[in-house]
Design an enzyme around this catalytic site. Structure first.
Site, PDB file in Angstrom:
ATOM      1  N   ARG A 228      -2.688   6.585   2.656  1.00  0.00           N
ATOM      2  CA  ARG A 228      -1.321   6.305   3.090  1.00  0.00           C
ATOM      3  C   ARG A 228      -1.322   6.251   4.610  1.00  0.00           C
ATOM      4  O   ARG A 228      -1.988   7.069   5.264  1.00  0.00           O
ATOM      5  CB  ARG A 228      -0.356   7.412   2.641  1.00  0.00           C
ATOM      6  CG  ARG A 228       0.043   7.361   1.200  1.00  0.00           C
ATOM      7  CD  ARG A 228       0.981   6.181   0.917  1.00  0.00           C
ATOM      8  NE  ARG A 228       1.410   6.142  -0.465  1.00  0.00           N
ATOM      9  CZ  ARG A 228       0.807   5.457  -1.437  1.00  0.00           C
ATOM     10  NH1 ARG A 228      -0.274   4.747  -1.183  1.00  0.00           N
ATOM     11  NH2 ARG A 228       1.298   5.460  -2.661  1.00  0.00           N
ATOM     12  N   GLU A 257       5.246  -0.459   6.562  1.00  0.00           N
ATOM     13  CA  GLU A 257       4.736  -1.611   5.812  1.00  0.00           C
ATOM     14  C   GLU A 257       5.920  -2.421   5.288  1.00  0.00           C
ATOM     15  O   GLU A 257       6.891  -1.821   4.833  1.00  0.00           O
ATOM     16  CB  GLU A 257       3.879  -1.147   4.632  1.00  0.00           C
ATOM     17  CG  GLU A 257       2.647  -0.366   5.048  1.00  0.00           C
ATOM     18  CD  GLU A 257       1.845   0.159   3.845  1.00  0.00           C
ATOM     19  OE1 GLU A 257       2.185  -0.163   2.693  1.00  0.00           O
ATOM     20  OE2 GLU A 257       0.877   0.892   4.079  1.00  0.00           O
ATOM     21  N   HIS A 275      -2.473  -3.539   2.320  1.00  0.00           N
ATOM     22  CA  HIS A 275      -2.258  -2.528   1.256  1.00  0.00           C
ATOM     23  C   HIS A 275      -2.512  -3.133  -0.131  1.00  0.00           C
ATOM     24  O   HIS A 275      -1.591  -3.259  -0.940  1.00  0.00           O
ATOM     25  CB  HIS A 275      -0.839  -1.934   1.344  1.00  0.00           C
ATOM     26  CG  HIS A 275      -0.682  -0.689   0.497  1.00  0.00           C
ATOM     27  ND1 HIS A 275       0.303   0.241   0.706  1.00  0.00           N
ATOM     28  CD2 HIS A 275      -1.383  -0.224  -0.559  1.00  0.00           C
ATOM     29  CE1 HIS A 275       0.204   1.219  -0.179  1.00  0.00           C
ATOM     30  NE2 HIS A 275      -0.829   0.954  -0.966  1.00  0.00           N
TER      31      HIS A 275
HETATM   32  C1  8YV Z   1       0.646   0.605  -4.952  1.00  0.00           C
HETATM   33  C2  8YV Z   1      -0.658   2.515  -4.257  1.00  0.00           C
HETATM   34  O1  8YV Z   1       1.213   1.270  -5.994  1.00  0.00           O
HETATM   35  O2  8YV Z   1      -1.345   3.535  -6.258  1.00  0.00           O
HETATM   36  C3  8YV Z   1      -0.889   3.689  -5.130  1.00  0.00           C
HETATM   37  O3  8YV Z   1      -0.596   4.799  -4.679  1.00  0.00           O
HETATM   38  O4  8YV Z   1      -0.393   2.645  -3.108  1.00  0.00           O
HETATM   39  C4  8YV Z   1      -0.754   1.127  -4.784  1.00  0.00           C
HETATM   40  O5  8YV Z   1      -1.505   1.012  -5.936  1.00  0.00           O
HETATM   41  C5  8YV Z   1       0.695  -0.842  -5.154  1.00  0.00           C
HETATM   42  O6  8YV Z   1       0.378  -1.430  -3.939  1.00  0.00           O
HETATM   43  C6  8YV Z   1       2.069  -1.340  -5.557  1.00  0.00           C
HETATM   44  O7  8YV Z   1       3.008  -1.065  -4.587  1.00  0.00           O
END
Ligand code: 8YV
Length: 309
Positions: A228, A257, A275
């Site tokens: 993150r 983002e 991302h």
């Molecule tokens: C997002 C992610 O969910 O699993 C996570 O924590 O950050 C990603 O897989 C994906 O980009 C959809 O927003």
């Protein structure tokens, strides 16, 4: 009345699958909860990174489940959910390999300057000026993993195949044979050439890769973040990159983002990815299915498949 609400930027095929399964009410973001009658909603299929907090939950008085699309659920206010007896599920395991693969790809791409090398060829410099500048060796180097959870463990396993000397920080020594544990993230950064951030997001890990950690990595160090954006002190990182106090970074996640800090765009020593650690056809289908399966379980009164503990 419909009892499932889908919130977020789902793809058209995900929406088709959600419609076939639940005929949900659809909205784009938690902020739009105010525009619907949420009294009958018992389950939310959530996708995205916008905050889902107490005010949204209070508009859904019958809510019992938030099924998150993603392993990270830092967008969901867990304390508010617990206070309202709302359960939360996520999508662990199914995305671990893809995120670990991207982390390794980013490490290789940054250390070997693959973006610059590609530009060197495309711009005709190879023909005009000769060989591309020498880059950095990855195999046999020292790598630090900040956070040895599911994804960090898979990254380490891959890099063991690159004969790397593996160091890590975690809340406790996991006693993994052959890996070196550091109880202090600064000591970890000081010990390695490459530092990969694989932490869980949220308030507890905010700016965990701090200015001190970044400085400890030093002028030949490269930082990779696939967790993150909140886990890294982004301003400290940008300053270190601008002043060459570290050699480079490879980032899939950002504090903001998708409108990332423009200072990052101006840098020639950072590899930027939008991302997409889990962004493969196979894994996104598996994530969407696991999300739906959790909602099916809830509607059938069965145990949830992947509750967040
Ligand atoms: C997002 C992610 O969910 O699993 C996570 O924590 O950050 C990603 O897989 C994906 O980009 C959809 O927003």
């Amino acid at each position: 009345m419909r009892d499932v609400l889908a919130i977020g930027p789902f793809t058209s095929s995900e929406i088709a699958d959600l419609k076939a399964a639940f005929d949900p009410v659809l909205i784009q973001s938690p902020a739009h909860v105010a525009s619907i009658d949420g009294t009958a909603i018992t389950a939310v299929a959530y996708r995205g990174h916008a905050p889902f907090g107490p005010s949204e939950m209070d508009r859904l008085p019958a809510l019992k489940l938030i099924a998150n699309y993603g392993v990270g659920y830092d967008a969901i206010d867990m304390r508010a959910a617990q206070a309202r007896a709302i359960e939360v599920t996520n999508t662990p395991d199914v995305l671990t390999d893809d995120v670990a693969d991207l982390a390794v790809g980013m490490l290789l791409a940054q250390a070997r300057a693959m973006e610059d090398a590609s530009a060197w060829l495309r711009d005709g410099q190879w023909a005009k000026e000769g060989e591309f500048r020498l880059t950095r060796k990855v195999s046999g180097g020292r790598v630090g993993i900040l956070g040895l959870g599911r994804i960090g463990t898979e990254i380490a396993a891959r890099l063991a195949g690159f004969k790397m000397d593996i160091h890590y920080w975690a809340r406790a020594d996991k006693g993994v044979a052959g890996y070196t544990y550091h109880s202090d993230p600064v000591a970890l950064a000081r010990a390695v050439d490459y530092l990969i951030v694989a932490l869980v997001g949220g308030a507890e890990t905010a700016n965990f890769a701090s200015r001190a950690v970044i400085d400890a990595l030093g002028p030949t160090g490269i930082l990779i973040n696939i967790s993150r954006g909140s886990c890294v002190d982004e301003i400290a990182l940008i300053e270190a990159l601008e002043n060459r106090r570290i050699a480079g970074a490879a980032l899939d996640v950002f504090q903001e983002e998708p409108a990332i800090n423009p200072r990052l765009l101006a840098l020639d020593n950072v590899l930027l990815q939008p991302h997409h650690g889990s962004g493969t056809v196979e894994t996104r289908a598996a994530m969407a299915k696991l999300q739906r399966d959790n909602i099916h379980a809830h509607l059938a009164g069965q145990p949830l498949l992947t509750p967040v503990s």
